[in-house]
Structure formats: structure tokens, C-alpha cells
Design an enzyme around this catalytic site. Sequence first.
Site, PDB file in Angstrom:
ATOM      1  N   GLU A   1       0.833  -1.207   0.000  1.00 32.40           N
ATOM      2  CA  GLU A   1       0.000   0.000   0.000  1.00 32.40           C
ATOM      3  C   GLU A   1       0.865   1.254   0.000  1.00 32.40           C
ATOM      4  OE1 GLU A   1      -3.069   0.396  -0.575  1.00 32.40           O
ATOM      5  OE2 GLU A   1      -3.542  -1.735  -0.622  1.00 32.40           O
TER       6      GLU A   1
ATOM      7  N   TYR B   1      -6.239   6.285   4.952  1.00 36.93           N
ATOM      8  CA  TYR B   1      -6.319   5.335   3.847  1.00 36.93           C
ATOM      9  C   TYR B   1      -5.500   4.079   4.153  1.00 36.93           C
ATOM     10  CZ  TYR B   1      -5.339   2.697  -0.225  1.00 36.93           C
ATOM     11  OH  TYR B   1      -5.190   1.619  -1.050  1.00 36.93           O
TER      12      TYR B   1
ATOM     13  N   ASP C   1      -9.295   6.149  -1.618  1.00 40.29           N
ATOM     14  CA  ASP C   1      -8.141   6.656  -2.364  1.00 40.29           C
ATOM     15  C   ASP C   1      -8.709   7.345  -3.605  1.00 40.29           C
ATOM     16  OD1 ASP C   1      -8.966   4.639  -4.015  1.00 40.29           O
ATOM     17  OD2 ASP C   1      -6.987   3.722  -4.243  1.00 40.29           O
TER      18      ASP C   1
END
Length: 371
Positions: free
Chosen positions: A52, A135, A153
Site C-alpha cells: 500500500e 487510507y 483513495d
Amino acid sequence: MAQTAASDLTFEAPDEEVAREIRSALAEWFHHEQRDLPWRRTRDPYAVWISEAMLQQTRVEVVLDYWPRFLRAFPDVHALARATDEAVLEAWSGLGYYRRARALQAAARVIDEEHGGVFPTDHDEVLALPGVGPYTAGAVLSIALDLPEPIVDGNVERVFARLFHLDGVRGSGPLMRAAWSAARYFVAREDDRVPPRVWNQALMELGALVCTPRGPRCGACPVGEWCAGRAAGVADDLPRPKPKRPPVEVRLETYLAERDGRWLVVQRPEEGLMAGMWEFPTVEVDGPGLFPGELPGGLGARLEPAEELTTMRHGITKHRITVSVRRATCADPGSKSARWLEAPEVRELALTGMARKLAERLDAWESGLGA
Ligand code: SF4
């Protein structure tokens, strides 16, 4: 038919039946259409977290190359926490946005020291880690641990803006608030068939593959029948673009000094832009002070610029950089942060993106062979 057609920035939740249909249609599509990405085959929070962090500002194709290499170098939190700064930057070199690498390492040290090396599962504890925002926290907790944590996102923001006709500017506070509100609503409706990890990844995948920034493929969209933006004929216009600012022009000079087959490289300061990375001596000739106007450690007085070898263009965030690459001579750099290294050794350093482009061409420049 569009069930929710609010053309403002309030997310109006659809009724439970419609929400259930949207969730199962999207999950079904994801089941058949998702890309086979290696980080989707793991439930290890550490590995998901690294993916990520890399994916936040880097294309999937690039991360496919970096992610496995990074995990081989630092297979777990403990390894990352114990690594030297230089080794981490080197593994990150070329991905850009080096603050991400520094934050990952700082967070790994916190996890190692305060959580016994085990990635925390409490939302607030995850959010307290350096460099981890809502996020990333939501992504790791939902994808690795299947907790009902929302994520938004750029892809998710776009899908919700269109699906619920949220007429706002990309990344703006009002649109983000509405998108987070939608994300919370949907992920909280978890069930066995659509667990949080599937729902969140399916949303992002829809944004990446179908509900793309330009020319969304509404005809192939699994949630098209409920899409208010499509029904209003404005899907392609949402979210609204940010007003454009002209790029900031920067002119640099970079000096390639060679002595007995070794090249002079210097390390950037420990603070500021691209902190601690290596580069060829570089000064800013014209611009907003992105780079220093003088070479470090008295190097300027010892380095003699010579002919120009080439001109390069480079971009760093909003800056448009023109670099004049010059040959130079330097008897003794007189600076602790300078080294003379052979070209292969230079290429092993944690280089700035611009220095890496030059390092690939050193062999051609060596001994005056030319560009
Ligand atoms: Fe996006 Fe079109 Fe699907 Fe709406 S119908 S969510 S605009 S791809």
C-alpha cells in the site's frame, strides 16, 4: 435506474436493498475480473502495508518489480526496523517520494519496540504509526485482517463521485468527506459473501479498470444500473479537476567529475528534499531554492566546471527541471559527504532519480567517449 441522485456533496445512503445489490454485483464482478497481483495472495499485514505504501504514488507495473525485492531484503517488521537508513533508501531508490521509505522504517521501529514486532490491529494504534493516514490504516486492517474499516483513495473517490453524483473537485474537503461517508456506510454492511477485504479491493479495482479517470466503460460496469452520474450524463466530468497551476521552472547544473575511472558523488543533507540520497554535485542556477545555490562543504571552490555534455529534463512534483550536465575537474573534494566511486559502485547507491538517469550513462561518458 439511479436510486440516489443527489447532485450536491451530501452522500445520501441508498436503501438497504439497493446497497445489498450494489455490494453483491461489485463483489461478483471482482471475483471474475480482478487482476492477479502478488500482494493479493497474502494476508500478512506487513506485506500488505508495504504494497500500500508503494502503490500510493507509483504505478502497479513498477510496484510489481519493487515489492518482492523489498520483501526479500526486509522480510518482516523486525528486519526493516533493524536495517540501516541507507539500505532502506537503496531498496526504495527509483520509486520516488522517499519520505515514504523513511516513514515505513520509522513505523517499523515503533511496531518492533512498542508492539512486539506484531502489526497492531487497533485502528487508533495503526493511525498513530509514522506516515500512516486513514487510507493506509483502512487498507491494511481491511485487506489483511478483514476488519470493516473504510478506505478512500483516488479510485474510490472517483467511483463514489460518479455513482452518487457527488459534484465536487477531486481531492477537495467536501468531496472527500462525502466519499468517506459513503465508504463507511458500505463497508459496515459486511456479510459473509462480501467481506470488507473483498468490498474495499473491489471498489479500488473498479476505479482502476472500469471507472477510469477518462472514458469510464459504463457499458461494462457491474454497478452501472444504479449509477446517478451515468444517468445524468456527467460521469466523465466527475470528479471535477483541480484548477491547474503552471509548473515551477527550475534550472540546475550537475557536474560529472572523473578521476582514474572514479566519479565524484555527494550525499544530500539529512533534512529536506530527498534527504540522505546520493547525487552528482548539483547546484540550482535559477529557481525557488529546490536545490542549494552552492555546492556543499567548500566543494564549490575546488570544482572546476568544463564543457556541457548534455541537457536533461526531469520532473519532481510540481517542478519542471532543466539540467545542464557538465564535465568538471576536482582535485580534492574536501567534504565528508563526498566519495570517488567507480560507475557500478555509484549505481549501487541510493541515488536521486535524476542521478540514476545520469549513472546509467556514465560508461559512455567515461574517458571522454561522449554522450
Ligand atoms: Fe463509473 Fe460508469 Fe460504473 Fe458509473 S456506470 S460507476 S461512471 S463506470
